[in-house]
Design an enzyme around this catalytic site. Structure first.
Site, PDB file in Angstrom:
ATOM      1  N   GLU A 158       9.654  -3.018   3.296  1.00 19.77           N
ATOM      2  CA  GLU A 158      10.420  -2.710   2.003  1.00 19.77           C
ATOM      3  C   GLU A 158      10.962  -3.889   1.347  1.00 19.77           C
ATOM      4  OE1 GLU A 158      10.752   0.265   0.019  1.00 19.77           O
ATOM      5  OE2 GLU A 158       8.986   0.955   1.520  1.00 19.77           O
ATOM      6  N   HIS A 183       5.695  -2.300  -6.982  1.00 23.96           N
ATOM      7  CA  HIS A 183       6.030  -1.930  -5.447  1.00 23.96           C
ATOM      8  C   HIS A 183       4.932  -1.969  -4.339  1.00 23.96           C
ATOM      9  CE1 HIS A 183       9.182   0.294  -2.680  1.00 23.96           C
ATOM     10  NE2 HIS A 183       7.993   0.827  -2.010  1.00 23.96           N
ATOM     11  N   GLU A 184       4.208  -1.137  -4.565  1.00 25.57           N
ATOM     12  CA  GLU A 184       2.946  -0.853  -3.605  1.00 25.57           C
ATOM     13  C   GLU A 184       2.171  -2.040  -3.339  1.00 25.57           C
ATOM     14  OE1 GLU A 184       3.164   1.557  -1.578  1.00 25.57           O
ATOM     15  OE2 GLU A 184       4.607   2.774  -2.899  1.00 25.57           O
TER      16      GLU A 184
HETATM   17 ZN    ZN Z   1       7.646   1.225  -0.111  1.00 19.68          ZN
END
Ligand code: ZN
Length: 513
Positions: free
Chosen positions: A307, A277-278
């Site tokens: 996001e 995710h990061e």
């Molecule tokens: Zn995030």
């Protein structure tokens, strides 16, 4: 002064603003990763000073004059039409920051930063002791600062929350978000219910279900996180991986993008997916056009678009069967004892297990957006005056029951679970679910342009995908506002349809519904 001279001067002033913002980010990164607990008070003072200086610079009257000289006003922020396109985008973004900054009274930014720093420390303590009452005065102060900020910006009465949303997702209002979240609420809840009914009637075997919670050495987990980042193409000469209580990404410079993760001995998947995710956030920041470096355009345009990238990498790529065809043998080699008898298919199902849960950051891809809808609805009520801070725990529990069918027993597992409100970040949560929507709209186009992308993923090759994302999305930085970027790439307006179609197809197949 000629146009070129004016632009040079404006760029020099903007550069100082960016440097101060990055300096504050270094202090924040350090607070999250390394700061000893007694250092919090001094850090709050340090941050307040830097944030105050950054605000002063952003509101420098010379910026207002230079913008005016370039033909940029609040009504026509991009300035004179004869300016090169990138400079017009630059003027628009500087104008926006300047207009916002001059509307805040002197001392406001520093006071808000100091209060946020203390509130965050109070939240850590309140969550640990499950003591919401102790956090109420801080949370009340944070709501007050947020409300005042929006009002200073000109969002008054019923529009206060729109002002807070606009700071994270320029151009979007609460009404529009409610319209997009309506079908999500309905169809995701219905799908979750069907899955619950199915798993109640045919549960998984214990071996298939329990292996992610066996004991996994954290050193080995850290080794895998690093290998994973390398295989996705993370350039460690321009970034770092560290640990923090809550994983996050921060940009400390054009060539210094840092991510964090956290390792839990009894949860293999937590670090794996937060690392992916990061990394998705980091790729966005790292692949912005270098010509924009050291300007306010050299960052992601909004939290929602950000996001969309982290969630595309984490969920759409990272939780796909193709991804684990390549990665699972590597993970297995590091943990032969725990994963030796697990097949790729069982692993794929494990990383996509869905069901109602209490904690947002541990929620599955399907129910995640429901956690966001809860927070959006509560925030909207807080700022419309329909809900008081003191009543949040009760409203939280009833919202959870309504959306996910379960209720937390403690506030630590309920209203106190997230850091955002403690920092005064209201209007931020919707970005996560909006990111899901943007992401699947982008994917639809990516799939048309790169029909073989899943084959690439199955071979562990990400260069073509990265290049497509760079050329279509990342390179722009803040040059295009979110809606314009989405339209440029897809020719569409923001819609929940591609995301819902993707989730329904994926989970119908996974659970044999
Ligand atoms: Zn995030």
């Amino acid at each position: 002064m000629k146009t070129n001279g004016i632009l040079r001067h404006l760029h020099a002033l903007d550069r100082d603003c960016c440097l101060l913002e990055k300096t504050a980010a270094v202090l924040q990164w350090d607070q999250e990763t390394n700061l000893p607990s007694l250092g919090v008070k001094e850090r709050a003072d340090q941050l307040a000073l830097i944030e105050g200086l950054a605000h002063e610079r952003a509101a420098d009257p010379r910026i207002g004059q230079l913008l005016a000289d370039l033909g940029s006003g609040s009504e026509h922020p991009s300035g004179d039409e004869s300016l090169p396109p990138a400079e017009r985008d630059f003027c628009r973004v500087v104008r926006r920051r300047y207009d916002r900054a001059v509307k805040l009274p002197p001392g406001f930014a520093a006071d808000a930063a100091r209060a946020a720093s203390l509130s965050q420390a109070a939240w850590v303590d309140a969550r640990r002791r499950n003591d919401f009452a102790a956090f109420v005065p801080h949370l009340g102060a944070m709501v007050g600062f947020a409300r005042k900020r929006a009002e200073y910006w000109g969002f008054t009465g019923g529009a206060v929350y729109d002002g807070l949303l606009d700071a994270h997702e320029p151009g979007i209002a609460a009404e529009e978000i409610a319209r997009l979240f309506g079908p999500l609420r309905e169809r995701l809840s219905a799908l979750l219910k069907r899955i619950c009914a199915k798993t109640a009637s045919c549960p998984e075997t214990a071996g298939d279900r329990d292996f992610p919670a066996l004991s996994y050495d954290t050193e080995q987990q850290a080794r895998y996180s690093r290998e994973l980042m390398e295989s996705l193409g993370f350039d460690f000469r321009r970034g770092r991986l560290d640990t923090s209580a809550h994983p996050f990404t921060t940009t400390l410079g054009f060539d210094d993008v840092r991510i964090t993760t956290h390792y839990k001995k009894d949860n293999l998947l937590s670090a794996v997916f937060s690392t992916i995710h990061e990394s998705g956030h980091a790729f966005y920041e790292m692949d912005i056009n270098p010509e924009l470096r050291e300007t306010c355009l050299a960052e992601g345009v909004s939290m929602g678009i950000h996001e969309s990238q982290s969630r595309l990498w984490e969920n759409v790529f990272g939780r796909s069967r193709a991804f684990w065809e390549y990665q699972f043998p590597r993970l297995k080699a590091l943990f032969p004892g725990q994963l030796g008898s697990v097949t790729t298919d069982v692993f794929y199902r494990a990383v996509n297990r869905a069901g109602p849960s209490l904690i947002r950051i541990e929620a599955d891809e399907l129910s995640y957006s429901l956690h966001i809808i809860l927070r959006f609805e509560l925030e909207r009520r807080l700022f419309s005056g329909d809900l008081e801070v003191e009543d949040l725990p009760r409203a939280w529990r009833s919202g959870m029951k309504d959306l996910l069918g379960i209720e937390p027993e403690t506030d630590a597992e309920g209203v106190l679970q997230d850091v955002h409100w403690s920092m005064g970040s209201f209007g931020y949560f919707p970005s996560y679910a909006l990111g899901n929507l943007y992401g699947l709209q982008f994917l639809k186009k990516l799939r048309q342009d790169l029909p073989g992308y899943e084959g690439d993923i199955a071979r562990g090759v990400f260069s073509a995908i990265r290049q497509w994302l760079r050329e279509n999305i990342y390179t722009w930085g803040r040059r295009l506002d979110p809606a314009d970027l989405l339209f440029k790439v897809t020719g569409e307006k923001l819609s929940a349809a591609p995301f819902l179609e993707y989730i329904e197809t994926k989970y119908t197949e996974l659970y044999g519904l």
